[in-house]
Design a protein around this motif. Sequence first.
Motif, PDB file in Angstrom:
ATOM      1  N   HIS A  57       0.864  -1.200   0.000  1.00  0.00           N
ATOM      2  CA  HIS A  57       0.000   0.000   0.000  1.00  0.00           C
ATOM      3  C   HIS A  57       0.893   1.240   0.000  1.00  0.00           C
ATOM      4  CE1 HIS A  57      -3.759  -2.189   1.330  1.00  0.00           C
ATOM      5  NE2 HIS A  57      -2.835  -3.065   1.690  1.00  0.00           N
TER       6      HIS A  57
ATOM      7  N   GLN B  72       0.467   3.967   2.727  1.00  0.00           N
ATOM      8  CA  GLN B  72       0.747   3.562   4.112  1.00  0.00           C
ATOM      9  C   GLN B  72       2.236   3.630   4.453  1.00  0.00           C
ATOM     10  OE1 GLN B  72      -1.242  -0.206   4.868  1.00  0.00           O
ATOM     11  NE2 GLN B  72      -3.187   0.553   4.065  1.00  0.00           N
TER      12      GLN B  72
ATOM     13  N   LEU C 190      -6.241  -5.833  12.994  1.00  0.00           N
ATOM     14  CA  LEU C 190      -6.649  -5.273  11.704  1.00  0.00           C
ATOM     15  C   LEU C 190      -7.724  -4.172  11.750  1.00  0.00           C
ATOM     16  CD1 LEU C 190      -6.602  -5.191   8.603  1.00  0.00           C
ATOM     17  CD2 LEU C 190      -8.302  -7.025   8.628  1.00  0.00           C
TER      18      LEU C 190
ATOM     19  N   TRP D 151      -6.782  -1.080  13.647  1.00  0.00           N
ATOM     20  CA  TRP D 151      -5.631  -0.482  12.946  1.00  0.00           C
ATOM     21  C   TRP D 151      -6.109   0.317  11.740  1.00  0.00           C
ATOM     22  CZ3 TRP D 151      -3.713  -1.737   8.005  1.00  0.00           C
ATOM     23  CH2 TRP D 151      -2.398  -1.345   7.719  1.00  0.00           C
ATOM     24  N   LEU D 152      -7.082  -0.241  11.008  1.00  0.00           N
ATOM     25  CA  LEU D 152      -7.637   0.503   9.859  1.00  0.00           C
ATOM     26  C   LEU D 152      -8.284   1.807  10.333  1.00  0.00           C
ATOM     27  CD1 LEU D 152      -9.314  -2.373   7.748  1.00  0.00           C
ATOM     28  CD2 LEU D 152      -7.358  -0.970   7.056  1.00  0.00           C
TER      29      LEU D 152
ATOM     30  N   ARG E 136     -11.257  -2.575  -1.783  1.00  0.00           N
ATOM     31  CA  ARG E 136     -10.362  -2.761  -0.613  1.00  0.00           C
ATOM     32  C   ARG E 136     -10.565  -4.139   0.007  1.00  0.00           C
ATOM     33  NH1 ARG E 136      -8.185   1.560   2.341  1.00  0.00           N
ATOM     34  NH2 ARG E 136      -6.420   0.459   3.202  1.00  0.00           N
ATOM     35  N   PHE E 137     -11.796  -4.417   0.443  1.00  0.00           N
ATOM     36  CA  PHE E 137     -12.219  -5.770   0.850  1.00  0.00           C
ATOM     37  C   PHE E 137     -13.741  -5.745   0.984  1.00  0.00           C
ATOM     38  CE2 PHE E 137     -11.538  -5.679   5.851  1.00  0.00           C
ATOM     39  CZ  PHE E 137     -11.966  -4.362   5.919  1.00  0.00           C
TER      40      PHE E 137
ATOM     41  N   HIS F 228      -8.349  -8.032  -0.298  1.00  0.00           N
ATOM     42  CA  HIS F 228      -7.947  -8.773   0.902  1.00  0.00           C
ATOM     43  C   HIS F 228      -8.941  -9.906   1.153  1.00  0.00           C
ATOM     44  CE1 HIS F 228      -6.113  -4.757   1.391  1.00  0.00           C
ATOM     45  NE2 HIS F 228      -5.136  -5.404   2.012  1.00  0.00           N
TER      46      HIS F 228
ATOM     47  N   GLU G 224      -8.162 -12.427   6.465  1.00  0.00           N
ATOM     48  CA  GLU G 224      -6.934 -12.025   7.154  1.00  0.00           C
ATOM     49  C   GLU G 224      -7.089 -12.181   8.662  1.00  0.00           C
ATOM     50  OE1 GLU G 224      -5.979  -8.015   6.167  1.00  0.00           O
ATOM     51  OE2 GLU G 224      -4.137  -7.940   7.374  1.00  0.00           O
TER      52      GLU G 224
ATOM     53  N   HIS H 212      -3.305 -12.256   2.002  1.00  0.00           N
ATOM     54  CA  HIS H 212      -3.387 -12.898   3.313  1.00  0.00           C
ATOM     55  C   HIS H 212      -3.867 -14.357   3.272  1.00  0.00           C
ATOM     56  CE1 HIS H 212      -2.162  -9.068   4.748  1.00  0.00           C
ATOM     57  NE2 HIS H 212      -3.205  -8.506   4.144  1.00  0.00           N
TER      58      HIS H 212
ATOM     59  N   SER I 137       3.436  -8.632   7.780  1.00  0.00           N
ATOM     60  CA  SER I 137       2.166  -8.024   8.157  1.00  0.00           C
ATOM     61  C   SER I 137       1.358  -8.937   9.075  1.00  0.00           C
ATOM     62  CB  SER I 137       1.379  -7.726   6.876  1.00  0.00           C
ATOM     63  OG  SER I 137       0.028  -7.530   7.140  1.00  0.00           O
TER      64      SER I 137
ATOM     65  N   LEU J   1       0.269  -7.589  12.760  1.00  0.00           N
ATOM     66  CA  LEU J   1      -1.123  -7.353  13.172  1.00  0.00           C
ATOM     67  C   LEU J   1      -1.690  -8.513  14.002  1.00  0.00           C
ATOM     68  CD1 LEU J   1      -2.773  -5.722  10.007  1.00  0.00           C
ATOM     69  CD2 LEU J   1      -2.025  -4.580  12.094  1.00  0.00           C
TER      70      LEU J   1
ATOM     71  N   ASP K 285       3.177  -6.103   2.143  1.00  0.00           N
ATOM     72  CA  ASP K 285       1.993  -5.467   2.744  1.00  0.00           C
ATOM     73  C   ASP K 285       2.355  -4.287   3.645  1.00  0.00           C
ATOM     74  OD1 ASP K 285      -0.736  -5.004   3.113  1.00  0.00           O
ATOM     75  OD2 ASP K 285      -0.827  -6.323   4.880  1.00  0.00           O
TER      76      ASP K 285
ATOM     77  N   ALA L 129       1.140  -2.480   7.019  1.00  0.00           N
ATOM     78  CA  ALA L 129       1.028  -3.451   8.104  1.00  0.00           C
ATOM     79  C   ALA L 129       2.299  -4.282   8.156  1.00  0.00           C
ATOM     80  CB  ALA L 129      -0.206  -4.320   7.913  1.00  0.00           C
TER      81      ALA L 129
HETATM   82  N1  GUN Z   1      -7.857  -5.158   4.870  1.00  0.00           N
HETATM   83  C1  GUN Z   1      -8.518  -4.114   4.324  1.00  0.00           C
HETATM   84  N2  GUN Z   1      -7.688  -3.070   4.135  1.00  0.00           N
HETATM   85  C2  GUN Z   1      -6.483  -3.454   4.556  1.00  0.00           C
HETATM   86  C3  GUN Z   1      -5.210  -2.818   4.603  1.00  0.00           C
HETATM   87  O1  GUN Z   1      -5.022  -1.663   4.226  1.00  0.00           O
HETATM   88  N3  GUN Z   1      -4.189  -3.556   5.120  1.00  0.00           N
HETATM   89  C4  GUN Z   1      -4.339  -4.835   5.536  1.00  0.00           C
HETATM   90  N4  GUN Z   1      -3.299  -5.515   6.012  1.00  0.00           N
HETATM   91  N5  GUN Z   1      -5.530  -5.450   5.512  1.00  0.00           N
HETATM   92  C5  GUN Z   1      -6.586  -4.770   5.027  1.00  0.00           C
END
Ligand code: GUN
Length: 443
Positions: free
Chosen positions: A77, A80, A91, A94-95, A202-203, A230, A233, A269, A294, A298, A320, A323
């Motif tokens: 990323h 980041q 996770l 952290w986001l 993103r996810f 993602h 994870e 992941h 990562s 995390l 990653d 993270a």
């Molecule tokens: N899952 C959704 N966004 C992210 C991200 O920015 N980093 C990580 N490690 N997992 C995510």
Amino acid sequence: MDPNLQLYRASILHFPTSTASPELEFCYFSDGYMVTRNGKIEDLGNFKHLPSEYRELKCVDYTGMLLLPGLIDSHVHFPQTEMIASFGEQLLEWLQNYTFPTEQKFEDEQYAANISNLFLNQLLSNGTTSALVYSTVHKAATDALFEQARNLNMCLAAGKVCMDRNCPPELQDTVQSAQVDSAALIEKWHGNGRLLYALTPRFAPTSSPEQLSALGELAKQYPDVFIQTHLSENKNEIAWVKSLYPEFTHYLDVYDYFGLVRNRSVFGHCLHLLPYEWELLKSAGATVAFCPSSNLFLGSGLFDLEEARQHKVNIALASDVGAGTTFNMLRVQGEAYKVSQLNHSKLSPLEGLYMMTQGAAVALGLDSSIGNLNVGTDADFILLDPKFNQLSQLRTANVYEGDQIDQPSDLIFALSMLADERTIHATYVAGERVYQNTQGERR
Ligand code: GUN
Ligand code: ZN
């Protein structure tokens, strides 16, 4: 003599083919030569047998160093970069606490350009010449990254993040804008020089079903773009997906239903997959990005390399960042080894190297241009200096026979544990030197 020819001398290692046995199927010249012409690899071999037509060329002599294909980071990323090593969360927190506030800064195009520059310098100084990169939700920030990668002539795939829910309003796009902006970026950048586009939801939690469906339509319209997201994870993330998409049995089914699981799909992941999901990844020809640094940072879990191997799923190593706590893919390989130890499994040095060179390139369908040193591919390569500091000099003394490295596997392993920014002596992209280490302890 053709002025476009360049001759290099070093110990040279690469994997010329796709293989399930990188320990057996590698190509190694302890005293090797490589010739490049106009950014492509022209010839490669044993220096003793240097063809007469090259004997008049001035030689860039890297004897005592290891020449490898440029490394590939399959999940990173760029926004980041500045929040690497942020304390204390898993996770989802952290986001919320670090990632989303940081990514909001990229609304400022100049800021995005500055960080792009810094980010690409980090890749190159760590020996990474290609990467699959997440931008932010902002189209202009994504343009800024592409522009700079274009100036460096890098083979880089990237995409604007798409998210239309469950994030701060400043970072939300819509179904419509995600589709329009992604399509415009594909038209502008995919196949522009060596650049490639990656559709980037993103996810599942941050995209509505309608947005995933719109991106699935784009995936159909542009069958050779990448798709990156993602998957599985973190246990709380998986439970959240279950509550948002109750009609689906498996997390991966969500992406599959919307046409996002295919060749050139890369899932970051994949720590808590069920057998059905491994099989689906395999049958679709998709790729898993293994992000050990990562996952440890995390506290997300331990990637099951045995399971991935048994299902013969494509695996590519990835930092990653942010993270992940290092841009250095050798160190990422070292973390992958430690994760395997915790799982009572083994990651050999050559398999680790394969997963960030040829293995990644094959998985991404890019092995005709990157990931190896085959004749006709782009001349992206790096030089590792085993003597970059006193400790590594002491540790790697055993890998030499005279001036030449005769135990490359042990060397790779030692460097996967000991590497830092001084390990990479030089980085070349398309035949041009884009980085040279000037701060090593080497005299
Ligand atoms: N899952 C959704 N966004 C992210 C991200 O920015 N980093 C990580 N490690 N997992 C995510
Ligand atoms: Zn990620």
